[in-house]
Enzyme design. Structure first.
Site, short mmCIF file in Angstrom:
data_model
loop_
_atom_site.label_atom_id
_atom_site.label_comp_id
_atom_site.label_asym_id
_atom_site.label_seq_id
_atom_site.Cartn_x
_atom_site.Cartn_y
_atom_site.Cartn_z
N ARG A 33 28.30 -112.28 9.53
CA ARG A 33 28.29 -111.61 10.83
C ARG A 33 27.36 -110.40 10.81
NH1 ARG A 33 34.31 -110.59 12.07
NH2 ARG A 33 33.54 -109.75 14.04
N ASP A 86 29.97 -104.73 16.24
CA ASP A 86 28.50 -104.82 16.26
C ASP A 86 27.93 -103.46 16.70
OD1 ASP A 86 29.11 -106.64 19.23
OD2 ASP A 86 28.14 -104.68 19.21
N HIS A 123 37.87 -100.57 15.78
CA HIS A 123 38.13 -101.62 14.77
C HIS A 123 37.08 -101.59 13.65
CE1 HIS A 123 40.58 -104.17 17.83
NE2 HIS A 123 41.25 -103.12 17.40
#
Ligand code: BV8
Length: 233
Positions: A59, A94, A109
């Site tokens: 990711r 992100d 988070h």
């Protein structure tokens, strides 16, 4: 009247979907290929650190292939041009809010581009793969570096700052989140109990839609620029 409102915006995976980043619970979402308990809990990391590091390495690497979309850019413009305070709280890990021009984003988070040492708590920016053989740059513990991500069962970051922002806002807006994960999903109830105005912008009705005064359904790339234009004019 809207020109000096203090606004708190909570975002979720849906705001990054049009940038090509998979959401969690939509069909084809991340959790369809990886069970949450296999990759996003401290127990999973203790059981199989290589699998969990690999899941986050994929990711983190994917971030280099994607760009912020019109929704991220519109929120950056709102922060720059709006007279009232605009606080962005994101559940996303992100960096698209920042690349879309947003400042001082609260990543409750955690972040893919940050690394945390599970031995000494040291935190540092890191954009490459992390492996179980890596050493912490601070305490030199081999295997110390872990993704700086809040897993299920771990306390989200900056909860005090988030609560203070909700208390001090006039308007609470939720963008691109299913309202499935707590305590983030509970922020709208806190806002309502404090008498704040609440607005949801989401592709479809979420688990918390009934808590919002207004819920607009559609893609964030369309709804968010339209809403920002409304607030700024
Ligand atoms: C904690 C990091 C306690 C990993 C994530 C009640 C109170 C408190 C806790 C709990 C509770 N009940 C249950 C819990 C436990 C748990 C929880 O909520 N479980 C759920 C599953 C029931 N919560 C926790 O464990 C939290 N910690 O409570 O700690 C504590 C107390 C004291 C001391 C220590 C600990 C921690 C939760 C954080 C977990 N980590 N992420 C990672 O990213 O890899 S959560 C994970 O889900 C993602 O990070 C994501 O942020 C989050 C929420 O998902 P969404 O962002 O909403 O994404 P989703 O796919 O679900 O939805 C996308 C939405 O977008 C959809 O609605 C879709 O329609 C929409 N959409 C799609 N495309 C578009 C769009 N919208 C607009 N435009 C589009 N184009």
């Amino acid at each position: 009247m809207t020109d000096s409102l203090n606004i708190v915006i909570l975002t979720g995976a849906g705001i990054s979907a049009e940038s090509g980043i998979k959401t969690f619970r939509d069909t084809g979402g991340l959790w369809e290929t990886h069970a949450i308990e296999d990759v996003a809990t401290p127990e999973a990391y203790a059981r199989d650190p290589k699998l969990v590091q690999h899941f986050y390495n994929l990711r983190r690497a994917a971030l280099k292939e994607v760009e912020p979309n019109a929704a991220h850019i519109a929120l950056g413009r709102l922060q720059a041009e709006h007279k009232g305070r605009v606080t962005i709280v994101t559940q996303n890990v992100d960096d698209l809010h920042e690349r879309g021009g947003a400042k001082d984003v609260i990543h409750m988070h955690g972040e893919l581009l940050s690394c945390l040492c599970s031995a000494c708590g040291w935190r540092w920016n890191h954009s490459d793969d992390v492996s179980v053989e890596d050493k912490c740059p601070a305490c030199q513990t081999v295997g110390g570096p872990r993704p700086d991500i809040v897993w299920f069962g771990e306390m989200p970051y900056e909860m005090g700052r988030i609560e203070e922002a909700v208390r001090g806002c006039d308007l609470f807006v939720s963008i691109g989140t299913s309202g499935a994960v707590y305590p983030a999903a509970g922020f709208v109830q806190m806002a309502r109990s404090l008498g704040k105005q609440t607005l949801e912008l989401n592709l479809e009705a979420s688990e918390g839609s009934h808590f919002f005064h207004e819920s607009r359904l559609g893609p964030a790339g369309t709804l968010v620029p339209e809403w920002v234009d409304e607030v700024l004019t």
